[in-house]
Design an enzyme around this catalytic site. Structure first.
Site, PDB file in Angstrom:
ATOM      1  N   GLY A 166     -20.378 -32.641  32.558  1.00 41.89           N
ATOM      2  CA  GLY A 166     -20.180 -32.261  31.154  1.00 41.89           C
ATOM      3  C   GLY A 166     -18.842 -32.747  30.635  1.00 41.89           C
ATOM      4  N   ASP A 192     -19.343 -22.166  38.149  1.00 44.06           N
ATOM      5  CA  ASP A 192     -20.524 -22.769  38.781  1.00 44.06           C
ATOM      6  C   ASP A 192     -21.701 -21.809  38.666  1.00 44.06           C
ATOM      7  OD1 ASP A 192     -22.380 -23.659  41.020  1.00 44.06           O
ATOM      8  OD2 ASP A 192     -20.775 -25.133  41.224  1.00 44.06           O
ATOM      9  N   ILE A 193     -22.881 -22.349  38.402  1.00 46.55           N
ATOM     10  CA  ILE A 193     -24.069 -21.481  38.300  1.00 46.55           C
ATOM     11  C   ILE A 193     -24.394 -20.807  39.634  1.00 46.55           C
ATOM     12  CG2 ILE A 193     -25.182 -22.622  36.326  1.00 46.55           C
ATOM     13  CD1 ILE A 193     -27.015 -24.018  38.507  1.00 46.55           C
ATOM     14  N   TYR A 235     -34.460 -35.037  43.355  1.00 45.02           N
ATOM     15  CA  TYR A 235     -34.257 -34.460  42.017  1.00 45.02           C
ATOM     16  C   TYR A 235     -35.596 -33.979  41.456  1.00 45.02           C
ATOM     17  CZ  TYR A 235     -33.788 -34.407  36.925  1.00 45.02           C
ATOM     18  OH  TYR A 235     -33.850 -34.046  35.598  1.00 45.02           O
ATOM     19  N   LYS A 293     -37.085 -30.101  40.479  1.00 47.85           N
ATOM     20  CA  LYS A 293     -37.595 -29.664  39.177  1.00 47.85           C
ATOM     21  C   LYS A 293     -39.004 -29.071  39.331  1.00 47.85           C
ATOM     22  CE  LYS A 293     -34.054 -30.604  36.618  1.00 47.85           C
ATOM     23  NZ  LYS A 293     -33.366 -29.602  35.805  1.00 47.85           N
TER      24      LYS A 293
HETATM   25  P1  NAD Z   1     -25.810 -33.490  31.426  1.00 47.09           P
HETATM   26  O1  NAD Z   1     -25.301 -34.030  32.726  1.00 47.09           O
HETATM   27  O2  NAD Z   1     -25.234 -34.053  30.184  1.00 47.09           O
HETATM   28  O3  NAD Z   1     -25.667 -31.901  31.402  1.00 47.09           O
HETATM   29  C1  NAD Z   1     -25.745 -31.090  32.557  1.00 47.09           C
HETATM   30  C2  NAD Z   1     -24.595 -30.085  32.473  1.00 47.09           C
HETATM   31  O4  NAD Z   1     -24.686 -29.162  33.572  1.00 47.09           O
HETATM   32  C3  NAD Z   1     -23.223 -30.748  32.546  1.00 47.09           C
HETATM   33  O5  NAD Z   1     -22.402 -30.262  31.502  1.00 47.09           O
HETATM   34  C4  NAD Z   1     -22.674 -30.309  33.907  1.00 47.09           C
HETATM   35  O6  NAD Z   1     -21.267 -30.232  33.948  1.00 47.09           O
HETATM   36  C5  NAD Z   1     -23.366 -28.967  34.097  1.00 47.09           C
HETATM   37  N1  NAD Z   1     -23.508 -28.582  35.507  1.00 47.09           N
HETATM   38  C6  NAD Z   1     -23.999 -29.328  36.520  1.00 47.09           C
HETATM   39  N2  NAD Z   1     -23.968 -28.633  37.675  1.00 47.09           N
HETATM   40  C7  NAD Z   1     -23.430 -27.424  37.388  1.00 47.09           C
HETATM   41  C8  NAD Z   1     -23.141 -26.271  38.158  1.00 47.09           C
HETATM   42  N3  NAD Z   1     -23.368 -26.236  39.486  1.00 47.09           N
HETATM   43  N4  NAD Z   1     -22.617 -25.189  37.536  1.00 47.09           N
HETATM   44  C9  NAD Z   1     -22.355 -25.220  36.204  1.00 47.09           C
HETATM   45  N5  NAD Z   1     -22.612 -26.287  35.413  1.00 47.09           N
HETATM   46  C10 NAD Z   1     -23.150 -27.381  36.002  1.00 47.09           C
HETATM   47  O7  NAD Z   1     -27.394 -33.672  31.447  1.00 47.09           O
HETATM   48  P2  NAD Z   1     -28.461 -33.465  30.278  1.00 47.09           P
HETATM   49  O8  NAD Z   1     -29.067 -34.786  30.020  1.00 47.09           O
HETATM   50  O9  NAD Z   1     -27.884 -32.698  29.152  1.00 47.09           O
HETATM   51  O10 NAD Z   1     -29.549 -32.577  31.043  1.00 47.09           O
HETATM   52  C11 NAD Z   1     -29.727 -31.194  30.793  1.00 47.09           C
HETATM   53  C12 NAD Z   1     -30.944 -30.726  31.593  1.00 47.09           C
HETATM   54  O11 NAD Z   1     -32.109 -31.421  31.164  1.00 47.09           O
HETATM   55  C13 NAD Z   1     -30.831 -30.943  33.094  1.00 47.09           C
HETATM   56  O12 NAD Z   1     -31.398 -29.845  33.773  1.00 47.09           O
HETATM   57  C14 NAD Z   1     -31.666 -32.195  33.327  1.00 47.09           C
HETATM   58  O13 NAD Z   1     -32.190 -32.246  34.643  1.00 47.09           O
HETATM   59  C15 NAD Z   1     -32.754 -32.004  32.288  1.00 47.09           C
HETATM   60  N6  NAD Z   1     -33.394 -33.263  31.878  1.00 47.09           N
HETATM   61  C16 NAD Z   1     -32.715 -34.166  31.099  1.00 47.09           C
HETATM   62  C17 NAD Z   1     -33.365 -35.342  30.703  1.00 47.09           C
HETATM   63  C18 NAD Z   1     -32.674 -36.383  29.826  1.00 47.09           C
HETATM   64  O14 NAD Z   1     -33.321 -37.366  29.453  1.00 47.09           O
HETATM   65  N7  NAD Z   1     -31.408 -36.204  29.467  1.00 47.09           N
HETATM   66  C19 NAD Z   1     -34.683 -35.598  31.118  1.00 47.09           C
HETATM   67  C20 NAD Z   1     -35.313 -34.643  31.923  1.00 47.09           C
HETATM   68  C21 NAD Z   1     -34.685 -33.470  32.281  1.00 47.09           C
END
Ligand code: NAD
Length: 283
Positions: free
Chosen positions: A38, A60-61, A148, A152
């Site tokens: 992030g 952290d989650i 991954y 999911k």
């Molecule tokens: P992103 O990497 O921009 O956002 C993920 C966020 O989670 C980041 O801010 C990161 O710092 C935070 N994070 C990761 N691990 C963490 C932890 N252990 N504790 C606390 N925070 C944590 O990704 P995104 O594209 O915004 O994706 C959001 C969600 O959507 C994710 O679950 C991803 O798998 C899912 N997703 C996204 C897409 C896409 O096209 N962007 C497609 C399918 C699924």
């Protein structure tokens, strides 16, 4: 709909877009993020615009005390935080499982105990593997091809198994397709092809396209994701558990995508010193 939301991953691409709309619509938002992928600017922008109505907890989650603090008074959870890189999941499946499964289960269980009414989490089209028969129905047989994707799919299975154990909480999984939009990090993996190509074109660098360009993806604007989350939270008689695909149902080839990007940039006055992308074999 509850006024206070928890958005995990609120400093990430989809999370900051969701939080921004929730705040615009009068909800208050707690964000939980460890900034692993992030962006601090995403959180700072929301804090600056909305003051106390947006509160970011850095944690952290998988940390039960951070999760308990983040859940105080929350009615709706949008759980987006995850290890999102397919490549990283191949190199370190154990860490991916720890975040995407243990972290997910921890927050799901804690949300149930905290009296959350609606728990909406990010699943992924990756659960379908390389099935390109768009539009895909949720009933298609999953065929995950990476740790991954397995994580999911496992989220979806756990959601189904946990629903009867947490009767007061609606649990909804959203299988996002290839999401694009504002505040997307161009270095964020394959799905970030749109911002990556835009940045390269604007810098005058010829983008690389892997394969012959005929591969298709379902590209879906982040605003559609935000509306889906909003509508699920607002449902009057929600299903106790459901999993939905969130995409357009339409495949766009990489060649067509490139043409659309070039046309949009030309319309804004950009000139190009190259004809098309540089094609390279898939890595
Ligand atoms: P992103 O990497 O921009 O956002 C993920 C966020 O989670 C980041 O801010 C990161 O710092 C935070 N994070 C990761 N691990 C963490 C932890 N252990 N504790 C606390 N925070 C944590 O990704 P995104 O594209 O915004 O994706 C959001 C969600 O959507 C994710 O679950 C991803 O798998 C899912 N997703 C996204 C897409 C896409 O096209 N962007 C497609 C399918 C699924």
């Amino acid at each position: 709909m509850s006024k206070l939301w928890l958005v995990t991953g609120a400093a990430g691409f989809i999370g900051c877009n969701l939080a921004s709309t929730l705040l615009k619509r009068g909800c208050d938002v707690v964000g939980l993020d460890n900034f692993s992928t992030g962006n601090r600017e995403n959180a700072a922008r929301l804090e600056q615009k909305y003051g106390d109505r947006f509160r970011l907890i850095e944690g952290d989650i998988r940390d039960p005390s951070a999760v308990a603090q983040a859940l105080e008074g929350v009615g709706t959870v949008a759980h987006l935080a995850a290890q999102v890189s397919v490549q990283k999941s191949i190199h370190d499946p154990v860490e991916t499982d720890s975040i995407n499964n243990n972290g997910y289960l921890g927050i799901l269980s804690a949300a149930g105990k905290a009296g959350v009414k609606s728990f909406i989490y990010a699943s992924s089209c990756a659960v379908y593997g390389d099935n390109e028969a768009l539009p895909l129905a949720e009933t298609e047989i999953p065929a995950p091809m990476s740790p991954y994707a397995v994580s999911k799919l496992s989220n979806d299975l756990y959601a189904s198994a946990m629903t009867p154990l947490i009767p007061g909480m609606q649990i909804t999984g959203l299988r996002f397709f290839n999401i694009f939009g504002p505040w997307q990090d161009a270095s964020g993996g394959y799905a970030a092809v749109i911002p990556k190509w835009i940045d390269l074109c604007r810098a005058g660098t010829r983008p690389v396209m892997y394969g012959d360009g005929n591969a298709t993806r379902d590209f879906c604007y982040v605003g559609n994701v935000v509306e889906a989350v909003w509508k699920i939270a607002a449902m009057e008689s929600p299903l106790p558990h459901a999993v939905y695909n969130i995409g357009t149902g339409v495949g766009t080839s990489l060649l067509d995508l490139f043409d659309v990007i070039v046309a949009a940039l030309k319309a804004r006055g950009l000139t190009f010193s190259f004809e098309g992308p540089e094609k390279q074999p898939w890595k």
